[in-house]
Motif scaffolding. Structure first.
Motif, mmCIF file in Angstrom:
data_model
loop_
_atom_site.group_PDB
_atom_site.id
_atom_site.type_symbol
_atom_site.label_atom_id
_atom_site.label_comp_id
_atom_site.label_asym_id
_atom_site.label_seq_id
_atom_site.Cartn_x
_atom_site.Cartn_y
_atom_site.Cartn_z
ATOM 1 N N SER A 1 29.499 104.053 30.940
ATOM 2 C CA SER A 1 28.149 104.090 30.365
ATOM 3 C C SER A 1 27.805 102.700 29.836
ATOM 4 C CB SER A 1 28.099 105.110 29.219
ATOM 5 O OG SER A 1 28.870 104.644 28.122
ATOM 6 N N GLU A 2 26.522 102.482 29.587
ATOM 7 C CA GLU A 2 26.067 101.208 29.027
ATOM 8 C C GLU A 2 26.749 100.933 27.686
ATOM 9 O OE1 GLU A 2 23.962 98.795 30.202
ATOM 10 O OE2 GLU A 2 23.982 99.890 32.106
ATOM 11 N N GLU A 3 26.896 101.974 26.885
ATOM 12 C CA GLU A 3 27.530 101.831 25.563
ATOM 13 C C GLU A 3 28.992 101.401 25.709
ATOM 14 O OE1 GLU A 3 28.774 104.682 21.840
ATOM 15 O OE2 GLU A 3 26.925 105.162 22.926
ATOM 16 N N ASP A 4 29.710 102.037 26.659
ATOM 17 C CA ASP A 4 31.102 101.673 26.895
ATOM 18 C C ASP A 4 31.227 100.247 27.426
ATOM 19 O OD1 ASP A 4 32.067 104.101 25.989
ATOM 20 O OD2 ASP A 4 32.160 104.997 27.990
ATOM 21 N N LEU A 5 30.311 99.853 28.301
ATOM 22 C CA LEU A 5 30.310 98.487 28.808
ATOM 23 C C LEU A 5 30.082 97.480 27.690
ATOM 24 C CD1 LEU A 5 28.345 98.930 32.153
ATOM 25 C CD2 LEU A 5 30.742 98.246 31.911
ATOM 26 N N ASP A 6 29.137 97.795 26.786
ATOM 27 C CA ASP A 6 28.883 96.910 25.646
ATOM 28 C C ASP A 6 30.117 96.784 24.761
ATOM 29 O OD1 ASP A 6 26.310 96.357 26.431
ATOM 30 O OD2 ASP A 6 25.386 97.879 25.132
ATOM 31 N N LEU A 7 30.803 97.910 24.513
ATOM 32 C CA LEU A 7 32.029 97.886 23.714
ATOM 33 C C LEU A 7 33.096 97.024 24.386
ATOM 34 C CD1 LEU A 7 32.342 101.616 22.565
ATOM 35 C CD2 LEU A 7 31.918 99.627 21.108
ATOM 36 N N ILE B 1 39.704 98.967 36.182
ATOM 37 C CA ILE B 1 38.631 99.588 35.416
ATOM 38 C C ILE B 1 37.449 99.794 36.358
ATOM 39 C CG2 ILE B 1 37.023 99.313 33.497
ATOM 40 C CD1 ILE B 1 39.109 97.534 32.156
ATOM 41 N N ASP B 2 36.975 101.020 36.427
ATOM 42 C CA ASP B 2 35.828 101.335 37.266
ATOM 43 C C ASP B 2 34.557 101.119 36.447
ATOM 44 O OD1 ASP B 2 34.052 102.197 39.148
ATOM 45 O OD2 ASP B 2 34.646 104.319 39.044
ATOM 46 N N LEU B 3 34.000 99.926 36.559
ATOM 47 C CA LEU B 3 32.823 99.567 35.767
ATOM 48 C C LEU B 3 31.601 100.394 36.140
ATOM 49 C CD1 LEU B 3 33.217 95.675 35.754
ATOM 50 C CD2 LEU B 3 33.887 97.288 33.971
ATOM 51 N N ASP B 4 31.524 100.821 37.401
ATOM 52 C CA ASP B 4 30.365 101.593 37.855
ATOM 53 C C ASP B 4 30.276 102.952 37.162
ATOM 54 O OD1 ASP B 4 29.556 99.594 39.595
ATOM 55 O OD2 ASP B 4 30.832 100.362 41.213
ATOM 56 N N SER B 5 31.420 103.496 36.758
ATOM 57 C CA SER B 5 31.401 104.826 36.147
ATOM 58 C C SER B 5 31.268 104.760 34.616
ATOM 59 C CB SER B 5 32.677 105.591 36.514
ATOM 60 O OG SER B 5 33.798 104.968 35.919
ATOM 61 N N ILE C 1 32.638 94.560 26.563
ATOM 62 C CA ILE C 1 32.215 93.146 26.516
ATOM 63 C C ILE C 1 32.459 92.568 25.127
ATOM 64 C CG2 ILE C 1 30.197 91.619 26.587
ATOM 65 C CD1 ILE C 1 29.146 93.478 28.864
ATOM 66 N N ASN C 2 32.092 93.310 24.083
ATOM 67 C CA ASN C 2 32.313 92.835 22.721
ATOM 68 C C ASN C 2 33.808 92.646 22.433
ATOM 69 O OD1 ASN C 2 29.624 92.665 21.940
ATOM 70 N ND2 ASN C 2 29.562 94.792 21.281
ATOM 71 N N HIS C 3 34.623 93.551 22.937
ATOM 72 C CA HIS C 3 36.069 93.439 22.732
ATOM 73 C C HIS C 3 36.615 92.189 23.412
ATOM 74 C CE1 HIS C 3 40.149 94.741 22.005
ATOM 75 N NE2 HIS C 3 40.416 94.511 23.281
ATOM 76 N N ILE C 4 36.183 91.926 24.647
ATOM 77 C CA ILE C 4 36.645 90.754 25.380
ATOM 78 C C ILE C 4 36.189 89.464 24.705
ATOM 79 C CG2 ILE C 4 36.406 89.476 27.560
ATOM 80 C CD1 ILE C 4 36.262 92.253 28.953
ATOM 81 N N VAL C 5 34.945 89.423 24.290
ATOM 82 C CA VAL C 5 34.393 88.225 23.666
ATOM 83 C C VAL C 5 35.065 87.930 22.328
ATOM 84 C CG1 VAL C 5 32.288 87.279 22.601
ATOM 85 C CG2 VAL C 5 32.170 88.386 24.833
ATOM 86 N N ASN C 6 35.413 88.956 21.577
ATOM 87 C CA ASN C 6 35.989 88.767 20.248
ATOM 88 C C ASN C 6 37.490 88.604 20.245
ATOM 89 O OD1 ASN C 6 33.513 88.841 18.879
ATOM 90 N ND2 ASN C 6 33.493 91.072 18.994
#
Length: 94
Positions: free
Chosen positions: A80-86, A74-78, A88-93
């Motif tokens: 968006s902030e919204e996609d990163l938040d999604l 997964i290319d985290l640099d590319s 992170i929420n998916h991993i945490v849950n």
């Protein structure tokens, strides 16, 4: 979910196999009805035989964990902030 779709002759995802379920119920009944005898027999075994008995039985009592590997990067640099938040929420849950 759980219903057959037109043209799909397979079992729905997550549906239990009736034969396996019936066999597990019969095995459980057998063990319940003979628990004291099984316990006595188990205590009379040598430690290595007792351990073998228990390890042979475990697959019937606990589901086997499936080994998984994830090879996609997964290319985290590319992202968006919204996609990163999604993400992170998916991993945490999970």
């Amino acid at each position: 979910m759980g219903k057959f779709e037109k043209g799909n002759s397979g079992r729905p995802k997550g549906a239990k196999n009736k034969v396996n379920t019936q066999m597990r119920d019969l095995i459980q009944q057998l063990f319940d009805a003979n628990f004291d005898t099984i316990q006595e027999d188990l205590e009379s075994l040598e430690p290595k035989d007792r351990l073998k008995f228990m390890t042979d039985l475990l697959p019937y009592l606990l589901p086997k964990l499936q080994s998984t590997t994830y090879s996609q990067r997964i290319d985290l640099d590319s992202m968006s902030e919204e996609d990163l938040d999604l993400l992170i929420n998916h991993i945490v849950n999970e």
